[in-house]
Design a protein around this motif. Sequence first.
Motif, PDB file in Angstrom:
ATOM      1  N   ASP A 312      78.572 -48.594 -32.297  1.00 46.63           N
ATOM      2  CA  ASP A 312      79.246 -47.597 -33.125  1.00 46.63           C
ATOM      3  C   ASP A 312      80.721 -47.972 -33.268  1.00 46.63           C
ATOM      4  N   TRP A 313      81.042 -48.701 -34.328  1.00 51.26           N
ATOM      5  CA  TRP A 313      82.403 -49.161 -34.575  1.00 51.26           C
ATOM      6  C   TRP A 313      82.919 -48.571 -35.885  1.00 51.26           C
ATOM      7  N   THR A 314      84.170 -48.131 -35.871  1.00 54.55           N
ATOM      8  CA  THR A 314      84.858 -47.701 -37.086  1.00 54.55           C
ATOM      9  C   THR A 314      85.894 -48.757 -37.442  1.00 54.55           C
ATOM     10  N   PHE A 315      85.860 -49.205 -38.688  1.00 61.36           N
ATOM     11  CA  PHE A 315      86.735 -50.277 -39.142  1.00 61.36           C
ATOM     12  C   PHE A 315      88.006 -49.693 -39.744  1.00 61.36           C
ATOM     13  N   GLY A 316      89.157 -50.221 -39.310  1.00 62.55           N
ATOM     14  CA  GLY A 316      90.436 -49.797 -39.851  1.00 62.55           C
ATOM     15  C   GLY A 316      90.701 -50.426 -41.211  1.00 62.55           C
ATOM     16  N   ALA A 317      91.916 -50.213 -41.699  1.00 60.40           N
ATOM     17  CA  ALA A 317      92.307 -50.749 -43.005  1.00 60.40           C
ATOM     18  C   ALA A 317      92.653 -52.230 -42.894  1.00 60.40           C
ATOM     19  N   ASP A 318      92.429 -52.954 -43.982  1.00 58.97           N
ATOM     20  CA  ASP A 318      92.847 -54.355 -44.106  1.00 58.97           C
ATOM     21  C   ASP A 318      92.283 -55.248 -43.006  1.00 58.97           C
ATOM     22  N   VAL A 319      91.031 -55.006 -42.635  1.00 62.22           N
ATOM     23  CA  VAL A 319      90.347 -55.883 -41.689  1.00 62.22           C
ATOM     24  C   VAL A 319      89.791 -57.087 -42.453  1.00 62.22           C
ATOM     25  N   GLY A 334      83.781 -47.373 -30.740  1.00 61.97           N
ATOM     26  CA  GLY A 334      85.024 -48.145 -30.742  1.00 61.97           C
ATOM     27  C   GLY A 334      85.647 -48.193 -32.119  1.00 61.97           C
ATOM     28  N   ARG A 335      86.864 -48.717 -32.175  1.00 63.58           N
ATOM     29  CA  ARG A 335      87.596 -48.842 -33.436  1.00 63.58           C
ATOM     30  C   ARG A 335      88.177 -50.233 -33.548  1.00 63.58           C
ATOM     31  N   ILE A 336      88.040 -50.818 -34.720  1.00 67.88           N
ATOM     32  CA  ILE A 336      88.677 -52.097 -35.012  1.00 67.88           C
ATOM     33  C   ILE A 336      89.973 -51.796 -35.722  1.00 67.88           C
ATOM     34  N   ASP A 338      93.672 -51.509 -37.645  1.00 70.29           N
ATOM     35  CA  ASP A 338      94.164 -51.942 -38.954  1.00 70.29           C
ATOM     36  C   ASP A 338      94.708 -53.371 -38.847  1.00 70.29           C
ATOM     37  N   GLY A 339      94.409 -54.168 -39.880  1.00 68.55           N
ATOM     38  CA  GLY A 339      94.959 -55.513 -39.946  1.00 68.55           C
ATOM     39  C   GLY A 339      94.313 -56.542 -39.067  1.00 68.55           C
ATOM     40  N   THR A 340      93.227 -56.187 -38.374  1.00 66.24           N
ATOM     41  CA  THR A 340      92.543 -57.142 -37.483  1.00 66.24           C
ATOM     42  C   THR A 340      91.907 -58.276 -38.289  1.00 66.24           C
ATOM     43  N   VAL A 341      92.015 -59.497 -37.750  1.00 65.61           N
ATOM     44  CA  VAL A 341      91.314 -60.645 -38.307  1.00 65.61           C
ATOM     45  C   VAL A 341      90.199 -61.043 -37.343  1.00 65.61           C
ATOM     46  N   LEU A 342      88.973 -60.896 -37.770  1.00 68.74           N
ATOM     47  CA  LEU A 342      87.815 -61.293 -36.973  1.00 68.74           C
ATOM     48  C   LEU A 342      87.433 -62.696 -37.400  1.00 68.74           C
ATOM     49  N   ASP A 343      87.748 -63.676 -36.561  1.00 73.18           N
ATOM     50  CA  ASP A 343      87.598 -65.084 -36.953  1.00 73.18           C
ATOM     51  C   ASP A 343      86.515 -65.725 -36.106  1.00 73.18           C
ATOM     52  N   GLY A 344      85.386 -66.047 -36.756  1.00 72.97           N
ATOM     53  CA  GLY A 344      84.299 -66.698 -36.038  1.00 72.97           C
ATOM     54  C   GLY A 344      84.338 -68.200 -36.132  1.00 72.97           C
TER      55      GLY A 344
END
Length: 345
Positions: A312-319, A334-336, A338-344
């Motif tokens: 259960d994740w809520t995504f912030g802005a500009d992810v 959980g919360r991701i 704002d502005g997070t970069v998820l880099d795989g």
Amino acid sequence: DVALPLLFMDSFRTRDDTLAALAAHPDLPVDGVPLDFLQNSEPKLRTDDLTPVAWPDDPELEWCPPGHGDLYTALVTSGVLSRLRDAGYRYLFVSNSDNLGATPDPRLAAWFAGTGRPFASESCRRTGMDRKGGHLARRRSDGRLVLRESAQTRPRDADAFADIERHRFFNTNNLWLDLDTVAARLDETDGGLGLPVTRNTKTVDPTDPSSPDVIQIETAMGAAIAVFDGATAIEVERSRFLPVKTTSDLLVLRSDAYEMTDDGEVRLVGSRSDAPLVDLDGHYKLIADFDARFPHGAPSLVACDSLTVRGDWTFGADVTVRGDVTVTAADAPGRIPDGTVLDGA
């Protein structure tokens, strides 16, 4: 300069929402042709004794539409088939409303009219992602093309069904119909085409997995390819098959991986040849839950190859999501940020 009508075959459950959305486009109606027509309804059947289910909490849930194969009967019983022919229309292009790649292409319309065929199905070449979906086959007994679904396949034939080299094409449910021929055949058969029947087991309340199991009997409109003498198929580009059947599909379509052209076509941006593969878990299955977890819209997926979300994740802005990313489940929501970069990578 032909006025091109747009019609929706609605069920009793979708009609009000459809007409409310169309009201924002007052230029759509074409004289003599309605914006929608209503398909038929049938009772859901209990799995234990095959009797119509009773659900006093919401009696409307006791009923369901009988699949999109009801198109042909509903065209007759609604009077729309006659109205189209009376208005001078000869050919009809049909698609599922969730297929955002299904545009009324004039090249295909000219091809179909030139063939003189009564029915044509647009097909795409199968990939590994399409092993479970229905495919075209040729019936040995009479050489006709048929649509073969997994529900019509014996367990011992499952591997052959999934063989994309043996069965190379799947049906997009983009169909072209000659209305004169369709009307004549439906007149001969008293409004029914005798399409193959499939059974789907669901719960009477789709939002409540603890509600009783029911059977919904359905037919598929693409199965009519086996009904009409001379029916044919044509291979089309994958861009004409862009369905949104799950919230995972919806997230990709809402992201920057796609753009809409001035002609109203939805297409991948830049040099992308394939869409990002998104897999959201059950927390995002219903649209209200999905929207609540993406309150600022979809993350950037233009550089994403795949995104898998568990928990259960809520995504912030500009992810931003890049490469292949898996968000794993946590013990609590959980919360991701704002502005997070998820880099795989």
